[in-house]
Design an enzyme around this catalytic site. Structure first.
Site, mmCIF file in Angstrom:
data_model
loop_
_atom_site.group_PDB
_atom_site.id
_atom_site.type_symbol
_atom_site.label_atom_id
_atom_site.label_comp_id
_atom_site.label_asym_id
_atom_site.label_seq_id
_atom_site.Cartn_x
_atom_site.Cartn_y
_atom_site.Cartn_z
ATOM 1 N N GLU A 77 -6.935 1.790 -13.427
ATOM 2 C CA GLU A 77 -6.374 2.980 -12.786
ATOM 3 C C GLU A 77 -5.095 3.433 -13.479
ATOM 4 O O GLU A 77 -4.929 4.623 -13.783
ATOM 5 C CB GLU A 77 -6.088 2.686 -11.306
ATOM 6 C CG GLU A 77 -7.363 2.546 -10.502
ATOM 7 C CD GLU A 77 -7.121 2.264 -9.023
ATOM 8 O OE1 GLU A 77 -7.998 2.587 -8.223
ATOM 9 O OE2 GLU A 77 -6.059 1.708 -8.672
ATOM 10 N N GLU A 98 -25.975 15.214 -3.435
ATOM 11 C CA GLU A 98 -27.396 15.386 -3.100
ATOM 12 C C GLU A 98 -28.288 14.511 -3.993
ATOM 13 O O GLU A 98 -29.411 14.182 -3.628
ATOM 14 C CB GLU A 98 -27.821 16.856 -3.194
ATOM 15 C CG GLU A 98 -27.826 17.431 -4.592
ATOM 16 C CD GLU A 98 -28.293 18.893 -4.626
ATOM 17 O OE1 GLU A 98 -29.293 19.221 -3.969
ATOM 18 O OE2 GLU A 98 -27.647 19.707 -5.322
ATOM 19 N N TYR A 140 -9.238 -3.412 -11.468
ATOM 20 C CA TYR A 140 -9.141 -2.013 -11.060
ATOM 21 C C TYR A 140 -7.734 -1.451 -11.200
ATOM 22 O O TYR A 140 -7.554 -0.288 -11.567
ATOM 23 C CB TYR A 140 -9.719 -1.799 -9.655
ATOM 24 C CG TYR A 140 -8.803 -2.097 -8.485
ATOM 25 C CD1 TYR A 140 -8.024 -1.089 -7.917
ATOM 26 C CD2 TYR A 140 -8.719 -3.370 -7.928
ATOM 27 C CE1 TYR A 140 -7.187 -1.353 -6.833
ATOM 28 C CE2 TYR A 140 -7.897 -3.637 -6.851
ATOM 29 C CZ TYR A 140 -7.130 -2.630 -6.305
ATOM 30 O OH TYR A 140 -6.311 -2.887 -5.248
ATOM 31 N N HIS A 173 -26.989 21.447 -1.070
ATOM 32 C CA HIS A 173 -27.132 22.003 -2.411
ATOM 33 C C HIS A 173 -26.153 23.147 -2.624
ATOM 34 O O HIS A 173 -25.964 23.957 -1.715
ATOM 35 C CB HIS A 173 -28.570 22.519 -2.575
ATOM 36 C CG HIS A 173 -28.860 22.984 -3.954
ATOM 37 N ND1 HIS A 173 -28.941 22.112 -5.032
ATOM 38 C CD2 HIS A 173 -29.060 24.227 -4.456
ATOM 39 C CE1 HIS A 173 -29.201 22.814 -6.121
ATOM 40 N NE2 HIS A 173 -29.276 24.093 -5.803
ATOM 41 N N LYS A 187 -0.020 5.455 -5.962
ATOM 42 C CA LYS A 187 -1.013 5.482 -7.045
ATOM 43 C C LYS A 187 -1.926 6.689 -6.913
ATOM 44 O O LYS A 187 -2.208 7.397 -7.879
ATOM 45 C CB LYS A 187 -1.830 4.192 -6.997
ATOM 46 C CG LYS A 187 -2.988 4.181 -7.931
ATOM 47 C CD LYS A 187 -3.999 3.156 -7.523
ATOM 48 C CE LYS A 187 -4.872 3.632 -6.386
ATOM 49 N NZ LYS A 187 -5.784 2.590 -5.901
ATOM 50 N N CYS A 205 0.824 -1.213 0.000
ATOM 51 C CA CYS A 205 0.000 0.000 0.000
ATOM 52 C C CYS A 205 0.857 1.261 0.000
ATOM 53 O O CYS A 205 0.662 2.161 -0.810
ATOM 54 C CB CYS A 205 -0.921 -0.028 1.222
ATOM 55 S SG CYS A 205 -1.949 1.412 1.380
ATOM 56 N N CYS A 225 -1.638 1.739 -3.026
ATOM 57 C CA CYS A 225 -2.619 2.808 -2.803
ATOM 58 C C CYS A 225 -2.024 4.219 -2.791
ATOM 59 O O CYS A 225 -2.524 5.109 -3.474
ATOM 60 C CB CYS A 225 -3.339 2.617 -1.465
ATOM 61 S SG CYS A 225 -3.424 0.934 -0.852
HETATM 62 C C1 LIG Z 1 -1.121 -0.927 -7.608
HETATM 63 C C2 LIG Z 1 -1.958 -1.230 -6.402
HETATM 64 C C3 LIG Z 1 -2.895 -0.317 -5.988
HETATM 65 C C4 LIG Z 1 -3.673 -0.571 -4.870
HETATM 66 N N1 LIG Z 1 -4.588 0.352 -4.512
HETATM 67 C C5 LIG Z 1 -5.358 0.132 -3.429
HETATM 68 C C6 LIG Z 1 -6.304 1.095 -3.015
HETATM 69 O O1 LIG Z 1 -6.461 2.150 -3.627
HETATM 70 N N2 LIG Z 1 -7.046 0.843 -1.906
HETATM 71 C C7 LIG Z 1 -6.890 -0.320 -1.198
HETATM 72 O O2 LIG Z 1 -7.578 -0.493 -0.187
HETATM 73 N N3 LIG Z 1 -6.006 -1.266 -1.582
HETATM 74 C C8 LIG Z 1 -5.232 -1.058 -2.673
HETATM 75 N N4 LIG Z 1 -4.313 -1.993 -3.037
HETATM 76 C C9 LIG Z 1 -4.234 -3.262 -2.289
HETATM 77 C C10 LIG Z 1 -3.442 -3.084 -0.986
HETATM 78 O O3 LIG Z 1 -2.183 -2.529 -1.282
HETATM 79 C C11 LIG Z 1 -3.284 -4.443 -0.318
HETATM 80 O O4 LIG Z 1 -4.552 -5.032 -0.155
HETATM 81 C C12 LIG Z 1 -2.630 -4.319 1.050
HETATM 82 O O5 LIG Z 1 -1.364 -3.725 0.954
HETATM 83 C C13 LIG Z 1 -2.500 -5.718 1.678
HETATM 84 O O6 LIG Z 1 -1.829 -5.612 2.903
HETATM 85 P P1 LIG Z 1 -1.063 -6.881 3.481
HETATM 86 O O7 LIG Z 1 -0.660 -6.512 4.874
HETATM 87 O O8 LIG Z 1 -1.854 -8.097 3.282
HETATM 88 O O9 LIG Z 1 0.247 -7.053 2.573
HETATM 89 P P2 LIG Z 1 1.346 -6.034 2.063
HETATM 90 O O10 LIG Z 1 0.972 -4.645 2.285
HETATM 91 O O11 LIG Z 1 1.661 -6.450 0.666
HETATM 92 O O12 LIG Z 1 2.607 -6.329 2.985
HETATM 93 C C14 LIG Z 1 3.286 -7.557 2.961
HETATM 94 C C15 LIG Z 1 4.717 -7.310 3.409
HETATM 95 O O13 LIG Z 1 5.313 -8.561 3.741
HETATM 96 C C16 LIG Z 1 6.674 -8.549 3.341
HETATM 97 N N5 LIG Z 1 7.090 -9.949 3.211
HETATM 98 C C17 LIG Z 1 6.629 -10.865 2.329
HETATM 99 N N6 LIG Z 1 7.191 -12.066 2.580
HETATM 100 C C18 LIG Z 1 8.036 -11.893 3.629
HETATM 101 C C19 LIG Z 1 8.879 -12.785 4.353
HETATM 102 N N7 LIG Z 1 8.957 -14.074 4.062
HETATM 103 N N8 LIG Z 1 9.617 -12.266 5.370
HETATM 104 C C20 LIG Z 1 9.554 -10.942 5.702
HETATM 105 N N9 LIG Z 1 8.726 -10.069 5.051
HETATM 106 C C21 LIG Z 1 7.985 -10.547 4.031
HETATM 107 C C22 LIG Z 1 6.643 -7.776 2.024
HETATM 108 O O14 LIG Z 1 7.939 -7.242 1.736
HETATM 109 C C23 LIG Z 1 5.596 -6.695 2.321
HETATM 110 O O15 LIG Z 1 6.195 -5.519 2.817
HETATM 111 C C24 LIG Z 1 -3.499 -1.769 -4.145
HETATM 112 C C25 LIG Z 1 -2.545 -2.708 -4.554
HETATM 113 C C26 LIG Z 1 -1.776 -2.440 -5.674
HETATM 114 C C27 LIG Z 1 -0.752 -3.443 -6.109
#
Ligand SMILES: Cc1cc2nc3c(=O)[nH]c(=O)nc-3n(C[C@H](O)[C@H](O)[C@H](O)COP(=O)(O)OP(=O)(O)OC[C@H]3O[C@@H](n4cnc5c(N)ncnc54)[C@H](O)[C@@H]3O)c2cc1C
Length: 455
Positions: free
Chosen positions: A185, A444, A181, A439, A51, A43, A48
């Site tokens: 986007e 609205e 999406y 308004h 973007k 994110c 997010c």
């Molecule tokens: C281009 C794009 C736009 C998006 N726009 C939106 C939006 O507008 N609104 C919205 O709500 N969502 C959006 N999302 C989705 C949102 O980013 C994800 O749903 C959210 O980040 C998921 O969070 P998470 O904690 O599951 O994983 P992540 O945020 O992906 O975090 C996972 C972390 O784990 C780390 N990791 C992985 N494996 C290991 C390991 N073995 N050891 C140590 N660290 C590790 C990674 O490096 C990463 O930092 C978007 C996604 C993308 C790709």
């Protein structure tokens, strides 16, 4: 002596992991968090936030064009892509530091490296200085997802969304493959920033899963901006030539591009996590299977967010993380309502939605009333833009409950966020009718639609 090094070991410092670690520490738990890359996860670093910053940047192009109708004379505007990238990078670096501060401030130990689950209480870390095992009462996997590109001739030449923020140079000609999406986007954003964009999608309409009217309408509005959107189109090969990338389509036609973005799917980030050896059940794509309290098949191991491939949105990962922490360390909270997740798509114009589509309502309700309003926003009476707005309410006739609320138009996310509260509180159409409008606003219209459409 404590039995384990930590009460909770969180793997992944993204949306879900950081929220869980912080809240658990605030509950008094001893917490460690492993992150192999930048804090903040998808994110903050490649999702997010950057973007949305680029979406703001792309909207300026419209604002400059439309200013003339409001009496402003401006010199021709020019995008300095390098400056935009540098400003974005500085803001993301600031956020990375804030995340670190938030965690260390409540006593979370941050471990920099790749983590692997050995068993229900042991995490193995690949650190720059060597390897180390940590023991924990509970383990939370929040490793998110990663973009994937299918195999085809020339697939090595294409990029994923992770690379879009730092492209060098700015792509004058961009092909975007995908209809979800993220694809829509990036197509809108880069079109707004000045690229010549062609979006290819093999399906019959973009934004599968959204209301049919909304999909049709946003596709039409995106095309009106000048972006080329081609449905029923897929790529067979990409070849690098002196003049750029030659993208050959299924029916033989070739398009030239400087960059080809594949936004056709994401997979759970489980590489090297050791799920099989540890006995943690997952599906064929790697999505970790969890029960209603986010517990995996290994009793002391939990998983939240994109790695479970349920609903891949930041607020969902955050809510799931808080649910796990309350389940383990605090008074349990209400279960997350997956039926009413508001969401926005930052296309041009924006899309936002909460609740179910008209088609879903027709399948699940005995009677449905649909209210629909399509109009030219007041702002565009002077702006010269021919962009239109669509608003739609889907009502269950037997209860009068508003079960679906959909919009295509400026600031749709800002508007729908507020209305999502009303929907969560069980608002009926009669509540909407009794609510006074503000308004003159776009919003609205949601409280002034009186006549259901004839089917
Ligand atoms: C281009 C794009 C736009 C998006 N726009 C939106 C939006 O507008 N609104 C919205 O709500 N969502 C959006 N999302 C989705 C949102 O980013 C994800 O749903 C959210 O980040 C998921 O969070 P998470 O904690 O599951 O994983 P992540 O945020 O992906 O975090 C996972 C972390 O784990 C780390 N990791 C992985 N494996 C290991 C390991 N073995 N050891 C140590 N660290 C590790 C990674 O490096 C990463 O930092 C978007 C996604 C993308 C790709």
């Amino acid at each position: 002596m404590a039995e384990h090094d930590f009460d909770l070991f969180v793997i992944g410092g993204g949306s879900g992991g950081v929220r869980a670690a912080r809240m658990a520490a605030q509950h008094g738990a001893r917490v460690a968090l492993a992150e192999a890359a930048a804090l903040g996860g998808t994110c903050v670093n490649v999702g997010c936030i950057p973007k949305k910053l680029y979406s703001y940047a792309s909207h300026y192009a419209d604002a400059f064009r439309e200013a003339a109708g409001f009496g402003w004379d401006l010199a021709p505007a020019r995008l300095d892509w390098e400056r935009l990238k540098a400003n974005r990078a500085a803001e993301i670096a600031r956020l990375n530091a804030v995340y670190e501060q938030v965690l260390t401030g409540v006593g979370v130990e941050i471990v920099r490296g790749w983590a692997q689950v050995i068993d229900g209480h042991t995490v193995h870390l690949q650190l720059p200085s060597g390897t180390r095992n940590f023991s924990a009462r509970y383990i939370l996997i929040a490793t998110g997802g990663t973009p994937t590109v299918p195999f085809f001739p020339g697939c090595k030449e294409v990029v994923t969304s992770d690379s879009m923020f730092d492209l060098d140079p700015f792509p004058k000609r961009l092909v975007v493959v995908g209809g979800g999406y993220i694809a829509c986007e990036f197509a809108s954003i880069f079109h707004g920033l000045g690229a010549k964009v062609t979006q290819l999608y093999r399906g019959e309409q973009v934004l599968r899963g959204f209301d049919g009217d909304i999909r049709q309408f946003v596709a039409q509005e995106m095309r009106k901006t000048g972006l080329v959107l081609r449905l029923h189109s897929d790529v067979t090969s990409v070849e690098r030539r002196a003049s750029g990338l030659a993208v050959t389509l299924t029916h033989g036609e070739a398009i030239e591009a400087d960059t080809v973005l594949y936004a056709t799917g994401r997979v759970p980030n489980v590489n090297g996590l050791g799920l099989a050896a540890a006995g943690i059940a997952h599906n064929r794509q790697g999505a970790i299977q969890v029960d209603a309290s986010y517990r995996t098949s290994l009793a002391s191991v939990y998983a939240v967010g994109d790695v479970t491939a349920r609903v891949q949105l930041t607020p969902v990962a955050l809510a799931e993380a808080m649910s796990v922490v309350d389940h383990l360390f605090g008074p349990p909270r209400h279960a997350l309502n997956y039926e009413l997740i508001p969401t926005a798509v930052f296309t041009q114009p924006n899309v936002a939605t909460v609740g179910i589509t008209e088609a879903q309502a027709r399948r699940s309700c005995t009677g449905v009333r649909v209210y629909r309003s399509e109009f030219k926003p007041l702002r565009h009476t002077l702006s010269g833009s021919n962009e239109r707005t669509l608003m739609k309410l889907v009502v269950d006739s037997s209860s009068d409950r508003v079960v679906g609320l959909h919009m295509v138009g400026p600031d749709a996310g800002e508007i729908v966020q507020g209305l999502a509260v009303a929907m969560m509180a069980g608002a009926t159409k009669s509540h909407f009718d009794r609510t006074l409008g503000i308004h003159p606003t776009l919003a609205e219209e949601f409280v002034t639609m009186r006549q259901p459409i004839e089917i």
